[in-house]
Design a protein around this motif. Structure first.
Motif, PDB file in Angstrom:
ATOM      1  N   LEU A 229       0.852  -1.194   0.000  1.00 39.82           N
ATOM      2  CA  LEU A 229       0.000   0.000   0.000  1.00 39.82           C
ATOM      3  C   LEU A 229       0.885   1.241   0.000  1.00 39.82           C
ATOM      4  CD1 LEU A 229      -2.989   1.139   0.394  1.00 39.82           C
ATOM      5  CD2 LEU A 229      -2.361   1.310   2.826  1.00 39.82           C
ATOM      6  N   GLN A 230       0.573   2.177  -0.884  1.00 37.27           N
ATOM      7  CA  GLN A 230       1.251   3.473  -0.869  1.00 37.27           C
ATOM      8  C   GLN A 230       0.223   4.533  -0.496  1.00 37.27           C
ATOM      9  OE1 GLN A 230       4.383   3.937  -3.599  1.00 37.27           O
ATOM     10  NE2 GLN A 230       4.167   6.155  -3.819  1.00 37.27           N
ATOM     11  N   PHE A 231       0.536   5.288   0.551  1.00 38.97           N
ATOM     12  CA  PHE A 231      -0.406   6.295   1.034  1.00 38.97           C
ATOM     13  C   PHE A 231       0.382   7.410   1.711  1.00 38.97           C
ATOM     14  CE2 PHE A 231       0.453   3.657   4.631  1.00 38.97           C
ATOM     15  CZ  PHE A 231       0.308   4.455   5.753  1.00 38.97           C
ATOM     16  N   SER A 232      -0.331   8.418   2.207  1.00 39.80           N
ATOM     17  CA  SER A 232       0.329   9.567   2.830  1.00 39.80           C
ATOM     18  C   SER A 232      -0.211   9.833   4.218  1.00 39.80           C
ATOM     19  CB  SER A 232       0.145  10.830   1.975  1.00 39.80           C
ATOM     20  OG  SER A 232       0.774  10.691   0.732  1.00 39.80           O
ATOM     21  N   PHE A 233       0.694  10.246   5.092  1.00 41.22           N
ATOM     22  CA  PHE A 233       0.311  10.808   6.378  1.00 41.22           C
ATOM     23  C   PHE A 233       0.252  12.326   6.226  1.00 41.22           C
ATOM     24  CE2 PHE A 233       2.303   6.826   7.816  1.00 41.22           C
ATOM     25  CZ  PHE A 233       1.388   6.373   8.757  1.00 41.22           C
ATOM     26  N   PRO A 252       0.363  -3.493   5.211  1.00 43.12           N
ATOM     27  CA  PRO A 252      -0.654  -2.510   5.604  1.00 43.12           C
ATOM     28  C   PRO A 252      -1.586  -3.036   6.683  1.00 43.12           C
ATOM     29  CG  PRO A 252      -1.201  -3.488   3.488  1.00 43.12           C
ATOM     30  CD  PRO A 252       0.169  -3.944   3.818  1.00 43.12           C
ATOM     31  N   ASP A 253      -1.585  -4.353   6.894  1.00 44.84           N
ATOM     32  CA  ASP A 253      -2.425  -4.929   7.949  1.00 44.84           C
ATOM     33  C   ASP A 253      -1.944  -4.529   9.334  1.00 44.84           C
ATOM     34  OD1 ASP A 253      -0.161  -6.499   7.197  1.00 44.84           O
ATOM     35  OD2 ASP A 253      -0.897  -8.142   8.442  1.00 44.84           O
ATOM     36  N   THR A 254      -0.750  -3.935   9.438  1.00 40.77           N
ATOM     37  CA  THR A 254      -0.239  -3.497  10.742  1.00 40.77           C
ATOM     38  C   THR A 254      -0.405  -1.992  10.955  1.00 40.77           C
ATOM     39  OG1 THR A 254       2.029  -3.097   9.952  1.00 40.77           O
ATOM     40  CG2 THR A 254       1.493  -5.340  10.645  1.00 40.77           C
ATOM     41  N   LEU A 255      -1.139  -1.338  10.063  1.00 39.11           N
ATOM     42  CA  LEU A 255      -1.258   0.115  10.133  1.00 39.11           C
ATOM     43  C   LEU A 255      -1.876   0.576  11.454  1.00 39.11           C
ATOM     44  CD1 LEU A 255      -0.895   2.826   8.773  1.00 39.11           C
ATOM     45  CD2 LEU A 255      -3.027   2.442   7.509  1.00 39.11           C
ATOM     46  N   GLY A 334      11.399   2.206  -2.019  1.00 44.62           N
ATOM     47  CA  GLY A 334      10.077   2.697  -1.655  1.00 44.62           C
ATOM     48  C   GLY A 334      10.008   4.193  -1.861  1.00 44.62           C
ATOM     49  N   THR A 335       9.633   4.901  -0.797  1.00 45.12           N
ATOM     50  CA  THR A 335       9.523   6.366  -0.879  1.00 45.12           C
ATOM     51  C   THR A 335      10.551   7.074  -0.023  1.00 45.12           C
ATOM     52  OG1 THR A 335       7.970   6.435   0.970  1.00 45.12           O
ATOM     53  CG2 THR A 335       7.031   6.142  -1.249  1.00 45.12           C
ATOM     54  N   GLY A 336      11.421   6.295   0.635  1.00 49.13           N
ATOM     55  CA  GLY A 336      12.373   6.899   1.554  1.00 49.13           C
ATOM     56  C   GLY A 336      11.750   7.215   2.899  1.00 49.13           C
ATOM     57  N   ALA A 337      10.527   6.699   3.135  1.00 51.45           N
ATOM     58  CA  ALA A 337       9.826   6.929   4.407  1.00 51.45           C
ATOM     59  C   ALA A 337       9.041   5.681   4.757  1.00 51.45           C
ATOM     60  CB  ALA A 337       8.898   8.137   4.301  1.00 51.45           C
ATOM     61  N   ILE A 338       8.906   5.410   6.047  1.00 57.56           N
ATOM     62  CA  ILE A 338       8.165   4.245   6.533  1.00 57.56           C
ATOM     63  C   ILE A 338       7.296   4.659   7.711  1.00 57.56           C
ATOM     64  CG2 ILE A 338      10.050   2.678   5.877  1.00 57.56           C
ATOM     65  CD1 ILE A 338      10.480   2.511   9.094  1.00 57.56           C
ATOM     66  N   PHE A 339       6.334   3.796   8.059  1.00 55.01           N
ATOM     67  CA  PHE A 339       5.770   3.917   9.398  1.00 55.01           C
ATOM     68  C   PHE A 339       6.270   2.720  10.185  1.00 55.01           C
ATOM     69  CE2 PHE A 339       2.382   1.253   7.524  1.00 55.01           C
ATOM     70  CZ  PHE A 339       2.168   0.316   8.529  1.00 55.01           C
ATOM     71  N   GLY A 340       6.614   2.929  11.431  1.00 56.48           N
ATOM     72  CA  GLY A 340       7.135   1.862  12.272  1.00 56.48           C
ATOM     73  C   GLY A 340       6.027   1.174  13.033  1.00 56.48           C
ATOM     74  N   CYS A 341       6.044  -0.173  12.997  1.00 59.77           N
ATOM     75  CA  CYS A 341       5.099  -0.962  13.789  1.00 59.77           C
ATOM     76  C   CYS A 341       5.906  -1.888  14.682  1.00 59.77           C
ATOM     77  CB  CYS A 341       4.170  -1.756  12.879  1.00 59.77           C
ATOM     78  SG  CYS A 341       2.939  -2.709  13.802  1.00 59.77           S
ATOM     79  N   ALA A 409      -6.644  -5.273   3.946  1.00 58.15           N
ATOM     80  CA  ALA A 409      -6.223  -3.930   4.338  1.00 58.15           C
ATOM     81  C   ALA A 409      -6.126  -3.010   3.131  1.00 58.15           C
ATOM     82  CB  ALA A 409      -4.878  -4.004   5.066  1.00 58.15           C
ATOM     83  N   ILE A 410      -5.537  -3.518   2.026  1.00 58.64           N
ATOM     84  CA  ILE A 410      -5.428  -2.703   0.812  1.00 58.64           C
ATOM     85  C   ILE A 410      -6.813  -2.341   0.295  1.00 58.64           C
ATOM     86  CG2 ILE A 410      -4.700  -2.720  -1.606  1.00 58.64           C
ATOM     87  CD1 ILE A 410      -2.281  -4.406  -0.738  1.00 58.64           C
ATOM     88  N   ALA A 411      -7.701  -3.338   0.251  1.00 57.07           N
ATOM     89  CA  ALA A 411      -9.056  -3.083  -0.248  1.00 57.07           C
ATOM     90  C   ALA A 411      -9.776  -2.058   0.624  1.00 57.07           C
ATOM     91  CB  ALA A 411      -9.839  -4.395  -0.291  1.00 57.07           C
ATOM     92  N   PHE A 412      -9.637  -2.180   1.946  1.00 54.52           N
ATOM     93  CA  PHE A 412     -10.307  -1.250   2.851  1.00 54.52           C
ATOM     94  C   PHE A 412      -9.752   0.162   2.678  1.00 54.52           C
ATOM     95  CE2 PHE A 412     -10.629   1.026   6.879  1.00 54.52           C
ATOM     96  CZ  PHE A 412     -11.996   0.919   7.136  1.00 54.52           C
ATOM     97  N   CYS A 413      -8.414   0.276   2.601  1.00 53.43           N
ATOM     98  CA  CYS A 413      -7.804   1.598   2.464  1.00 53.43           C
ATOM     99  C   CYS A 413      -8.213   2.254   1.143  1.00 53.43           C
ATOM    100  CB  CYS A 413      -6.290   1.487   2.564  1.00 53.43           C
ATOM    101  SG  CYS A 413      -5.681   1.082   4.228  1.00 53.43           S
TER     102      CYS A 413
END
Length: 852
Positions: A229-233, A252-255, A334-341, A409-413
């Motif tokens: 999943l590619q998205f923005s904060f 993305p299931d860990t978002l 990727g995009t040079g950015a991640i979210f940490g889980c 998760a992808i479908a929901f997002c």
């Protein structure tokens, strides 16, 4: 009878092959072609036993194919550009060209005594202007086709040697030669657009059925296809021009377990912030020292810098996450950015604990004994196919696999307008620029009026200047007084040449195609390429399983798109074999400071040096010049002959495994070849015909079985099994009571079967036995299927379950006949002592068991 003299025999037959041009490859429609190629060597100055093993394997295949009626191409060249030549020039004050060509001459001189079936008329070195001029022509064609481009990129920069370093040249964060701390610096570089072919290169792996599975898997992992999943904060109070942080995630299931957002030190936001934050600028500068690979960063200490910025979670605007610059995030993936889980990624968990960030599980294992990461346990990272219990996912409490949850998760997002599902690849474009002298010059000029302009083909090659010095760090081309100055091919005005040279991987990514027409005035002659390509059998080390092979596959496609290879050649290597190494014991003593001192094998006898000093023997390891556990092939050839070296490296273990070189093994191989010489000499001189028909038939049956087994061994790379069969057949021949004619026929077959492995000895035996012409061009013997079927078989005889003997019976004998013969066996008669057996069990074709 003369004794076996390898030196005399080998010189004679090498001269005969050369005089007859046996191995010169010429296109012909009368025979099927066969192209066998070993990965060409770097001219370091000396060949070693690893070279001997590698090239002997290819030679066995080439000679066998020649004998089976194929038109064989078996070429040799030199991968001759690269830093070692420049380093040698810096150390000695010489010139890389002189060093390289002298080494080539030395190594060619060491290889020729091996008797390899190489077409030396096709030899070239990648530093020959004739070769690199065509490489420059390829570059220009690929540039025109949009397969080459120029951009800014982060590279490993050695501030002392003032050059870009490949990832493997960065050792513990320092330049491999200078020892200086390496920096991550942004430079303008040239790139091949290999990433555009990522999916094609991945899918085509399934067609490479004759490649080792492990190599295909390594390439698959390097290409690294992933669905995510590619998205923005949304960024809260970010600097001007920065209102969002875009991330890509494969989980993305860990978002709902997100704890922080991390960005690369080279991310545009990090670069913007460091302009007004001195501490961040210092942190980023430190991060830019060291390697640029994910592997290098994975083992480094995880460090972060809290920017003070916050982002909003896409599903809860009240949920804010801190933004950290982190040293383990690469800008070019990727995009040079991640979210940490942290709950589900051990690296993120270590980072979160270090900076006291929340840990939130989104799913749990069914194993209730697992300690949750919130309570001090490790991160829980199940395989994507494992079923788990989701507690903060997009599917409620439903039990499903990780893959199912990712899709959900992808479908929901997507349904909520939060990003989109995308496929990405780990494979990055191939940066080919190197800031050094000894490489292929990149054929472009820089014009103030026209910009970057391709050199005109009629001006190729752009030659390297010979009058350079290495008394200063950096690229000698940058400081040459005249070489850079040229005219623009477009406007005719003053311009400067590009001083970067090409990565040496470029040189080796198309050499196999050049061998089909090494002196053509274009990169290839399409008719020759269409005839000889593909390489039917490629042989080389597993260390080249990823980059060299992947780049070669890309180049073959690029050469097809630019008109230099037929479409049938876009996968250039039909079959691949990766051989093991040659190893040897390490011999060492200690100096006064207890530091190891290594000794060459020829300096050690029975565990002692020549002066009687006892040495410490370290178990066998890869031959290494630094450890001095190397065996000089020239010494072996001088002592025993090339055929002994060839026989030994093929006989001791399967070719895909390592082989340990021992003096005793070499001596035993030599004794065996001398024995073969003696046996055949006696047979050649024998004219007696005093044998029975049964003895003749028995020997000829064994001959046909040997032909069958050795042929199968050679064709399947089972060289050690083929040689084991030849040992057995030699023993059979030496003990046979057959007549002279049958023995001569069997000995002739032995000479032919040994010829791919011991070509010189086989020619000598062939001549002794009156063979026509040369054995190398004689048709390969063919086993008679009828002679492979035995009329009789041997059955073991057991008495009360214990083996007591064996019997010979007709293959089609009835149970009654087998029982009768078994009961007449001496051991059975003795056990029965005049009585009758309780039972006789006959398993047809297997065994007889007599119960008494």
């Amino acid at each position: 009878m003369s004794r076996y003299s390898a030196a005399e025999i080998e010189a004679r037959w090498q001269h005969a092959w050369e005089e007859a041009s046996i191995f010169r490859a010429v296109r012909s429609d009368d025979k099927p072609k066969y192209y066998v190629l070993e990965m060409f060597p770097y001219p370091s100055g000396r060949i070693h036993m690893g070279h001997v093993r590698n090239y002997t394997m290819g030679d066995v295949i080439a000679r066998h194919k020649l004998a089976t009626g194929h038109n064989v191409l078996h070429p040799m060249g030199w991968d001759a550009f690269g830093m070692p030549a420049e380093n040698a020039a810096m150390a000695s004050g010489g010139h890389p060209k002189d060093w390289t060509y002298q080494n080539i001459a030395d190594m060619r001189g060491q290889m020729k005594p091996l008797g390899l079936s190489i077409d030396w008329s096709r030899e070239f070195a990648t530093c020959d202007p004739e070769y690199y001029s065509q490489q420059q022509a390829l570059f220009l064609d690929m540039l025109e086709a949009g397969l080459v481009y120029r951009k800014n990129a982060v590279v490993n920069w050695d501030p002392v040697d003032m050059t870009v370093l490949a990832n493997e040249q960065v050792i513990d964060g320092k330049g491999w030669r200078s020892g200086a701390e390496v920096e991550r610096r942004e430079l303008t570089q040239w790139f091949f657009k290999i990433s555009d072919m990522a999916e094609e290169l991945l899918e085509a792996l399934d067609t490479l059925e004759n490649w080792p599975a492990k190599v295909r898997l390594m390439q698959e992992n390097w290409i690294g296809k992933s669905r995510g999943l590619q998205f923005s904060f949304s960024l809260i109070d970010g600097p001007e021009g920065h209102d969002r942080v875009e991330v890509y995630t494969t989980r993305p299931d860990t978002l709902m377990g997100a704890s922080f957002v991390g960005i690369s030190p080279d991310h545009p936001l990090a670069r913007q912030l460091e302009k007004s934050d001195e501490a961040l600028a210092t942190f980023n500068a430190e991060c830019r020292k060291g390697g640029t690979t994910a592997e290098a960063l994975e083992t480094a200490e995880k460090r972060g810098y809290d920017t003070g910025l916050r982002v909003r979670h896409p599903f809860d605007t009240a949920w804010e996450l801190p933004v950290y610059v982190a040293n383990f995030i690469l800008m070019d993936y990727g995009t040079g950015a991640i979210f940490g889980c942290p709950a589900h990624d051990q690296r993120d968990l270590e980072f979160a604990r270090k900076y006291e960030l929340p840990v939130i599980s989104t799913y749990l294992p069914h194993d209730t004994e697992h300690q949750a990461p919130e309570d001090g346990g490790d991160a829980y990272v199940p395989p994507k196919t494992e079923r788990v219990r989701y507690v903060r996912g997009f599917a409620g409490e439903e039990v499903q696999t990780g893959d199912d949850a990712i899709d959900a998760a992808i479908a929901f997002c997507e349904s909520q307008g939060v990003g989109q599902g995308v496929t990405k690849y780990r494979l990055r474009d191939w940066g080919l620029s190197r800031q050094r002298y000894w490489g292929c010059p990149i054929p472009v000029v820089h014009c103030e009026v026209c910009g970057v302009v391709p050199e005109a083909k009629e001006n190729l090659p752009v030659r390297l200047p010979d009058d350079v010095t290495f008394d200063q760090p950096g690229n000698p081309l940058d400081r040459h007084p005249t070489w850079r100055q040229t005219t623009c091919p477009s406007c005719g005005g003053a311009a400067q040449r590009e001083t970067d040279t090409m990565d040496t991987f470029v040189d080796s990514s198309w050499y196999f195609a050049r061998f089909t027409s090494p002196h053509a005035k274009t990169p290839t002659d399409l008719e020759e390429a269409a005839y000889w390509m593909n390489v039917d059998q490629y042989i080389g080390g597993i260390e080249h399983a990823i980059l060299h092979l992947l780049y070669s596959r890309f180049f073959a496609r690029a050469m097809h798109l630019t008109g230099h290879l037929p479409k049938s050649a876009i996968e250039p290597f039909d079959a691949l074999f990766t051989q093991g190494m040659v190893t040897h014991e390490i011999y060492q003593t200690r100096d006064a400071n207890n530091r190891p001192v290594y000794h060459l094998p020829e300096e050690v006898t029975d565990g002692r040096l020549n002066d009687g000093t006892e040495v410490e023997i370290i178990p066998s390891a890869k031959m290494s010049k630094s450890k001095k556990n190397v065996v000089d092939p020239a010494r072996i050839i001088s002592a025993y002959g090339a055929d002994t070296a060839r026989w030994f490296v093929l006989s001791d273990s399967p070719p895909e495994r390592d082989v340990e070189w021992t003096a005793a093994g070499a001596e035993a191989a030599h004794k065996h070849l001398a024995r073969v010489y003696r046996i055949v000499s006696e047979i050649a001189a024998d004219t007696a015909e005093n044998a029975s028909a049964e003895a003749d038939e028995a020997l000829l049956r064994e001959m046909h079985k040997a032909i069958h087994d050795v042929t199968g061994g050679v064709e399947s790379f089972g060289f050690n099994a083929a040689i084991a069969r030849l040992y057995a057949f030699t023993n059979t021949l030496s003990k046979s009571k057959a007549g002279a004619a049958a023995k001569r026929q069997a000995a002739t077959a032995l000479a032919q079967l040994m010829s791919p492995m011991t070509p010189h000895l086989s020619e000598e035996l062939w001549q002794m036995l009156g063979g026509t012409g040369l054995v190398v061009t004689a048709p390969w013997p063919v086993a008679d299927p009828a002679m492979l079927i035995d009329d009789t078989i041997t059955l073991p005889v057991q008495i009360n379950g214990k083996r007591r003997g064996e019997i010979e019976v007709a293959q089609d004998a009835s149970k009654e006949a087998v029982e009768k013969i078994a009961l007449a066996h001496d051991a059975v008669q003795k056990a029965l002592d005049g009585g009758q057996p309780k039972k006789v069990i006959v398993v047809p074709g297997r065994i007889v068991n007599v119960v008494v």
